[in-house]
Design a protein around this motif. Structure first.
Motif, PDB file in Angstrom:
ATOM      1  N   SER A  51      -3.621 -11.885   3.787  1.00  0.00           N
ATOM      2  CA  SER A  51      -2.400 -11.767   3.240  1.00  0.00           C
ATOM      3  C   SER A  51      -1.997 -12.132   1.954  1.00  0.00           C
ATOM      4  CB  SER A  51      -1.339 -12.450   4.543  1.00  0.00           C
ATOM      5  OG  SER A  51      -1.456 -13.763   4.488  1.00  0.00           O
ATOM      6  N   ALA A  52      -2.645 -13.489   1.402  1.00  0.00           N
ATOM      7  CA  ALA A  52      -2.598 -13.994   0.296  1.00  0.00           C
ATOM      8  C   ALA A  52      -2.831 -13.125  -0.641  1.00  0.00           C
ATOM      9  CB  ALA A  52      -3.485 -15.038   0.160  1.00  0.00           C
ATOM     10  N   LYS A  53      -3.830 -11.990  -0.727  1.00  0.00           N
ATOM     11  CA  LYS A  53      -3.775 -11.064  -1.406  1.00  0.00           C
ATOM     12  C   LYS A  53      -3.226  -9.681  -1.448  1.00  0.00           C
ATOM     13  CE  LYS A  53      -8.958 -12.693  -1.515  1.00  0.00           C
ATOM     14  NZ  LYS A  53     -10.323 -12.073  -1.017  1.00  0.00           N
ATOM     15  N   VAL A  54      -2.987  -9.594  -0.334  1.00  0.00           N
ATOM     16  CA  VAL A  54      -2.079  -8.180  -0.114  1.00  0.00           C
ATOM     17  C   VAL A  54      -0.552  -8.315   0.084  1.00  0.00           C
ATOM     18  CG1 VAL A  54      -4.166  -7.044   0.196  1.00  0.00           C
ATOM     19  CG2 VAL A  54      -2.641  -7.949   2.033  1.00  0.00           C
ATOM     20  N   ALA A  55      -0.075  -9.607   0.590  1.00  0.00           N
ATOM     21  CA  ALA A  55       1.495  -9.698   0.765  1.00  0.00           C
ATOM     22  C   ALA A  55       2.243  -9.992  -0.612  1.00  0.00           C
ATOM     23  CB  ALA A  55       1.568 -10.561   1.992  1.00  0.00           C
ATOM     24  N   ARG A  56       2.396  -8.910  -1.202  1.00  0.00           N
ATOM     25  CA  ARG A  56       3.078  -9.363  -2.745  1.00  0.00           C
ATOM     26  C   ARG A  56       4.537  -9.330  -2.543  1.00  0.00           C
ATOM     27  NH1 ARG A  56      -1.422  -6.681  -6.692  1.00  0.00           N
ATOM     28  NH2 ARG A  56      -2.994  -7.779  -5.842  1.00  0.00           N
ATOM     29  N   ALA A  57       5.390 -10.240  -2.954  1.00  0.00           N
ATOM     30  CA  ALA A  57       6.722 -10.160  -3.023  1.00  0.00           C
ATOM     31  C   ALA A  57       7.356  -9.081  -3.972  1.00  0.00           C
ATOM     32  CB  ALA A  57       7.453 -11.424  -3.239  1.00  0.00           C
ATOM     33  N   ASP A  58       6.370  -8.741  -5.332  1.00  0.00           N
ATOM     34  CA  ASP A  58       7.018  -7.961  -6.186  1.00  0.00           C
ATOM     35  C   ASP A  58       6.825  -6.262  -5.689  1.00  0.00           C
ATOM     36  OD1 ASP A  58       4.147  -7.972  -6.181  1.00  0.00           O
ATOM     37  OD2 ASP A  58       3.866  -7.860  -8.331  1.00  0.00           O
ATOM     38  N   ARG A  59       6.260  -6.136  -4.623  1.00  0.00           N
ATOM     39  CA  ARG A  59       6.043  -4.560  -4.120  1.00  0.00           C
ATOM     40  C   ARG A  59       7.445  -4.224  -3.653  1.00  0.00           C
ATOM     41  NH1 ARG A  59      -0.081  -4.658  -1.800  1.00  0.00           N
ATOM     42  NH2 ARG A  59      -1.190  -4.387  -3.913  1.00  0.00           N
ATOM     43  N   SER A  60       7.790  -3.112  -3.275  1.00  0.00           N
ATOM     44  CA  SER A  60       8.765  -2.499  -2.545  1.00  0.00           C
ATOM     45  C   SER A  60       8.755  -2.819  -1.091  1.00  0.00           C
ATOM     46  CB  SER A  60       9.287  -1.204  -2.571  1.00  0.00           C
ATOM     47  OG  SER A  60       8.144  -0.368  -2.174  1.00  0.00           O
ATOM     48  N   ALA A  61      10.080  -2.748  -0.120  1.00  0.00           N
ATOM     49  CA  ALA A  61       9.905  -3.008   1.205  1.00  0.00           C
ATOM     50  C   ALA A  61       8.778  -1.961   1.771  1.00  0.00           C
ATOM     51  CB  ALA A  61      11.212  -2.851   1.779  1.00  0.00           C
ATOM     52  N   ASN A  62       9.038  -0.635   1.434  1.00  0.00           N
ATOM     53  CA  ASN A  62       8.036   0.197   2.097  1.00  0.00           C
ATOM     54  C   ASN A  62       6.389  -0.173   1.875  1.00  0.00           C
ATOM     55  OD1 ASN A  62       9.862   1.778   3.120  1.00  0.00           O
ATOM     56  ND2 ASN A  62      10.482   3.038   1.406  1.00  0.00           N
ATOM     57  N   GLN A  63       6.299  -0.626   0.558  1.00  0.00           N
ATOM     58  CA  GLN A  63       5.121  -0.832   0.251  1.00  0.00           C
ATOM     59  C   GLN A  63       4.427  -1.946   0.823  1.00  0.00           C
ATOM     60  OE1 GLN A  63       5.498  -1.192  -4.178  1.00  0.00           O
ATOM     61  NE2 GLN A  63       4.119   0.515  -4.471  1.00  0.00           N
ATOM     62  N   GLN A  64       5.236  -2.951   1.236  1.00  0.00           N
ATOM     63  CA  GLN A  64       4.838  -4.161   2.031  1.00  0.00           C
ATOM     64  C   GLN A  64       4.522  -3.853   3.415  1.00  0.00           C
ATOM     65  OE1 GLN A  64       7.039  -7.974   1.235  1.00  0.00           O
ATOM     66  NE2 GLN A  64       8.178  -7.033  -0.387  1.00  0.00           N
ATOM     67  N   VAL A  66       3.738  -0.828   4.650  1.00  0.00           N
ATOM     68  CA  VAL A  66       2.670  -0.072   4.487  1.00  0.00           C
ATOM     69  C   VAL A  66       1.259  -0.998   4.510  1.00  0.00           C
ATOM     70  CG1 VAL A  66       1.175   1.540   3.400  1.00  0.00           C
ATOM     71  CG2 VAL A  66       3.444   2.041   3.719  1.00  0.00           C
ATOM     72  N   ALA A  67       1.187  -2.157   3.640  1.00  0.00           N
ATOM     73  CA  ALA A  67       0.252  -3.049   3.664  1.00  0.00           C
ATOM     74  C   ALA A  67       0.100  -3.897   4.624  1.00  0.00           C
ATOM     75  CB  ALA A  67       0.605  -3.921   2.200  1.00  0.00           C
ATOM     76  N   GLY A  68       1.169  -4.158   5.433  1.00  0.00           N
ATOM     77  CA  GLY A  68       1.234  -4.860   6.671  1.00  0.00           C
ATOM     78  C   GLY A  68       0.617  -4.096   7.763  1.00  0.00           C
ATOM     79  N   SER A  69       0.861  -2.775   7.850  1.00  0.00           N
ATOM     80  CA  SER A  69       0.074  -1.813   8.752  1.00  0.00           C
ATOM     81  C   SER A  69      -1.160  -1.566   8.616  1.00  0.00           C
ATOM     82  CB  SER A  69       0.961  -0.287   8.744  1.00  0.00           C
ATOM     83  OG  SER A  69       2.311  -0.508   8.896  1.00  0.00           O
ATOM     84  N   LEU A  70      -1.714  -1.453   7.402  1.00  0.00           N
ATOM     85  CA  LEU A  70      -3.381  -1.405   6.939  1.00  0.00           C
ATOM     86  C   LEU A  70      -3.952  -2.463   7.466  1.00  0.00           C
ATOM     87  CD1 LEU A  70      -3.084   0.860   3.887  1.00  0.00           C
ATOM     88  CD2 LEU A  70      -3.479   1.545   6.124  1.00  0.00           C
ATOM     89  N   SER A  71      -3.380  -3.614   7.098  1.00  0.00           N
ATOM     90  CA  SER A  71      -3.762  -5.033   7.257  1.00  0.00           C
ATOM     91  C   SER A  71      -4.325  -5.153   8.748  1.00  0.00           C
ATOM     92  CB  SER A  71      -3.077  -6.142   6.900  1.00  0.00           C
ATOM     93  OG  SER A  71      -2.993  -6.015   5.275  1.00  0.00           O
TER      94      SER A  71
END
Length: 327
Positions: A51-64, A66-71
């Motif tokens: 999560s430290a690598k992919v959970a980025r606050a500068d991304r939109s809510a949808n992108q976050q 999607v990143a959470g689902s793939l993680s």
């Protein structure tokens, strides 16, 4: 007599499953692993690194999201498939089933941590109490007051058995050890990426929703176990569960029931990485003290005892019915 023996032999997987459950539960209670050696503790560390690598606050809510689902897929699916395949290949699958259940139940040892924390608070040793709690919760504990630590301990006590004893019994009965293991992985990710934490508000939402769905039945079953010990008021509380507009790890109704049964106040603001999150207080009783932790431990032991007793009694009743049917 020959027909009876045949029937009992046909039912042997049922009795074996109950025996595996009982052995795993008692091993988790009597011979727990240290926190730093638990498999799900390592799993949490891996999840935090990812999560430290992919959970980025500068991304939109949808992108976050999607990143959470793939993680979730990346962390759960490979381990779950490998371990489930291991069960299929094992010469003695009952041994690995017992081992997997034992690992999934390791958080049940928190009752010992709760006892030590209550004793530390009774001695006014707040630093030790904070150190004990910091290994078990994913919120800030450095600035918690005695009341805040008491609330944290009670809330953790009253919710651990949902994904511990209760979910293990129900999921093992339905889908065996693989279902218990997969669901437990999802729950661990939910706790590692709490949607209540602003850092994981969107990134952790997919696993929060999945966990809410998976653990709906164990949560309702555990809430019923608590409610029947609290009298009519607790039963009314069960039928009219407390709701929150915030994603609060899907245990708000359980905490509200516990507050009702224990006649105390729970909930209240929490901090994550220095960020304050306002959460409504629940319960109309006085603020909790170390004595309230002792009462919560008694409630936990009785509630958990009901579930363990059910695992023991159901096979006995089944065997008795078999005997009566052939009498």
């Amino acid at each position: 007599m020959h027909d009876l023996i045949q029937q009992l032999l046909l039912d042997s997987p049922f009795y074996q499953g109950a025996s595996i459950l009982l052995v795993a539960i008692f091993m988790a209670l009597l011979a727990p692993l240290p926190r730093e050696y638990q498999a799900f503790y390592w799993f949490s560390q891996l999840a935090r690194s990812l999560s430290a690598k992919v959970a980025r606050a500068d991304r939109s809510a949808n992108q976050q999201r999607v990143a959470g689902s793939l993680s979730v897929l990346l962390l759960v699916l490979p381990f779950w498939l490998i371990l489930s395949f291991l069960l299929e290949l094992a010469a003695f699958p009952w041994f690995f089933e017992c081992l997997f259940l034992y690992l999934c139940l390791c958080d049940e040892q928190f009752h010992k941590v709760a006892e030590e924390t209550g004793q530390a608070l009774a001695r006014q040793d707040k630093q030790r109490a904070r150190r004990l709690l910091s290994q078990w919760v994913y919120r800030d504990t450095r600035e918690l007051s005695e009341v805040g630590m008491s609330k944290t301990v009670i809330e953790k006590l009253m919710t651990t058995s949902i994904y511990g004893t209760v979910a293990t019994i129900l999921f093992f009965a339905v889908g065996g050890a693989p279902l218990v293991l997969g669901a437990r992985m999802v729950k661990q990710l939910e706790y590692t990426w709490p949607a209540l934490n602003p850092q994981y508000r969107e990134f952790g939402r997919p696993v929060y929703l999945l966990s809410s769905l998976l653990y709906w039945l164990p949560t309702q079953a555990w809430n019923f176990t608590l409610a029947i010990q609290g009298g009519p008021g607790a039963v009314v509380q069960l039928l009219r569960p407390t709701k929150s507009p915030l994603p609060i790890n899907n245990h708000l109704a359980t905490c509200a029931l516990a507050a009702k049964v224990l006649n105390t106040e729970l909930g209240g603001p929490q901090k994550f990485a220095g960020q304050r999150v306002d959460i409504a207080r629940i319960g109309t009783g006085p603020k909790p003290t170390p004595h309230t932790i002792t009462a919560a431990l008694r409630l936990l032991r009785l509630s958990k005892g009901i579930w363990v007793l059910s695992v023991l009694l159901i096979p006995c009743l089944w065997a008795t019915l078999r005997l009566l049917a052939h009498a």
